[in-house]
Design a protein around this motif. Structure first.
Motif, short mmCIF file in Angstrom:
data_model
loop_
_atom_site.label_atom_id
_atom_site.label_comp_id
_atom_site.label_asym_id
_atom_site.label_seq_id
_atom_site.Cartn_x
_atom_site.Cartn_y
_atom_site.Cartn_z
N TRP A 231 5.73 7.70 -13.98
CA TRP A 231 4.97 7.99 -12.77
C TRP A 231 4.56 9.46 -12.73
O TRP A 231 3.43 9.80 -12.39
N CYS A 232 5.50 10.34 -13.08
CA CYS A 232 5.20 11.78 -13.08
C CYS A 232 4.12 12.12 -14.10
O CYS A 232 3.19 12.88 -13.82
N VAL A 233 4.25 11.53 -15.29
CA VAL A 233 3.27 11.77 -16.36
C VAL A 233 1.89 11.25 -15.96
O VAL A 233 0.87 11.88 -16.25
N SER A 234 1.87 10.11 -15.27
CA SER A 234 0.58 9.47 -14.92
C SER A 234 -0.29 10.35 -14.04
O SER A 234 -1.51 10.21 -14.03
N ILE A 235 0.34 11.27 -13.28
CA ILE A 235 -0.46 12.16 -12.41
C ILE A 235 -0.30 13.63 -12.82
O ILE A 235 -0.62 14.53 -12.04
N ASN A 236 0.23 13.85 -14.03
CA ASN A 236 0.43 15.22 -14.54
C ASN A 236 1.22 16.08 -13.55
O ASN A 236 0.88 17.25 -13.30
N LEU A 237 2.28 15.51 -13.01
CA LEU A 237 3.07 16.21 -11.99
C LEU A 237 4.07 17.16 -12.66
O LEU A 237 4.86 16.73 -13.50
N PRO A 238 4.05 18.44 -12.31
CA PRO A 238 5.07 19.36 -12.84
C PRO A 238 6.46 18.83 -12.53
O PRO A 238 6.76 18.46 -11.38
N VAL B 237 13.96 -5.82 -1.67
CA VAL B 237 13.97 -4.42 -1.25
C VAL B 237 13.57 -3.52 -2.41
O VAL B 237 12.79 -2.57 -2.25
N LYS B 238 14.08 -3.84 -3.60
CA LYS B 238 13.71 -3.06 -4.78
C LYS B 238 12.21 -3.18 -5.07
O LYS B 238 11.56 -2.20 -5.42
N LYS B 239 11.67 -4.37 -4.91
CA LYS B 239 10.25 -4.57 -5.17
C LYS B 239 9.40 -3.78 -4.18
O LYS B 239 8.40 -3.16 -4.55
N GLN B 240 9.79 -3.80 -2.91
CA GLN B 240 9.04 -3.05 -1.90
C GLN B 240 9.14 -1.55 -2.18
O GLN B 240 8.17 -0.82 -2.01
N TRP B 241 10.32 -1.11 -2.59
CA TRP B 241 10.51 0.30 -2.94
C TRP B 241 9.56 0.68 -4.08
O TRP B 241 8.93 1.73 -4.06
N HIS B 242 9.44 -0.19 -5.08
CA HIS B 242 8.57 0.08 -6.22
C HIS B 242 7.11 0.22 -5.75
O HIS B 242 6.40 1.13 -6.19
N ILE B 243 6.69 -0.63 -4.84
CA ILE B 243 5.33 -0.56 -4.29
C ILE B 243 5.14 0.75 -3.53
O ILE B 243 4.14 1.46 -3.69
N ASP B 244 6.12 1.07 -2.67
CA ASP B 244 6.03 2.29 -1.87
C ASP B 244 5.97 3.53 -2.75
O ASP B 244 5.17 4.45 -2.50
N MET B 245 6.80 3.58 -3.77
CA MET B 245 6.85 4.76 -4.64
C MET B 245 5.55 4.91 -5.42
O MET B 245 5.05 6.01 -5.62
#
Length: 199
Positions: free
Chosen positions: A131-138, A90-98
């Motif tokens: 993840w936030c840094v990778s897309i320059n997300l505020p 479940v954690k692995k699938q969550w990681h893929i989804d996120m």
């Protein structure tokens, strides 16, 4: 008081990206390790006691939970799998989804990363931050449960995290306490910029 946050209401809960609302408007995610105070923070910012379910059992949120502010704006409560007792698959699938959510969700306009001020930048926090840094997300980092620290210790934690993200101008840090409502105005103000609200 920001009326638009107080009128937040439950929209839907879905176990995967397939059930998400249409990819339009504005979405701001709330992400935090299990037991970091994410649900309490959502309830505090909306001035509602039971909008997000607060549990004594870490990791109860195992779906993406969408709260609607208006027809164009949504808060999204992400699962807190920091140390939740859920199966590894479940954690692995969550990681893929996120990962997919961050890469492909065009309506994602900002993130609130919820970290326990007594235990910040745990592995889960660092993953979300990357993840936030990778897309320059505020991004707004809120250091929760700050009322449980003495002022000096809270200030030291704040400075430590501020230094960690100093190379990313779109990431800001603040102390926050749901119990004392500390930092609420600051959080509202940053969310206003994410959602495009005009004074």
């Amino acid at each position: 008081m920001r009326k638009h946050y107080h009128q937040a209401k439950f929209l839907l809960s879905c176990p995967s990206l397939k059930g998400c609302p249409p990819d339009e408007g504005f979405e701001v995610i709330f992400a935090g390790r299990s037991n970091a105070g994410k649900s309490s923070s959502i309830n505090t910012l909306t001035l509602q006691n039971k909008l997000a379910k607060v549990s004594r059992t870490p990791g109860r949120t195992q779906h993406l939970v969408f709260f609607e502010l208006d027809k164009d704006r949504r808060l999204v409560d992400l699962p807190g799998y920091g140390y939740a007792k859920v199966p590894e698959h479940v954690k692995k699938q969550w990681h893929i989804d996120m990962s997919e959510y961050f890469k492909k969700r065009d309506c994602l306009r900002g993130a609130v990363l919820v970290m326990d001020s007594r235990r910040p930048l745990m592995p889960f926090d660092e993953m979300m931050l990357k993840w936030c840094v990778s897309i320059n997300l505020p991004t707004q980092i809120i250091l929760t449960k700050s009322d449980k620290l003495k002022k000096g210790a809270a200030a030291n934690t704040y400075q430590q995290i501020k230094k960690e993200v100093e190379n990313h101008p779109y990431i800001d840090v603040q102390l926050f306490s749901s119990l004392k409502k500390q930092g609420l105005e600051e959080l509202w103000a940053r969310l206003d910029t994410f959602f495009g609200y005009m004074e």
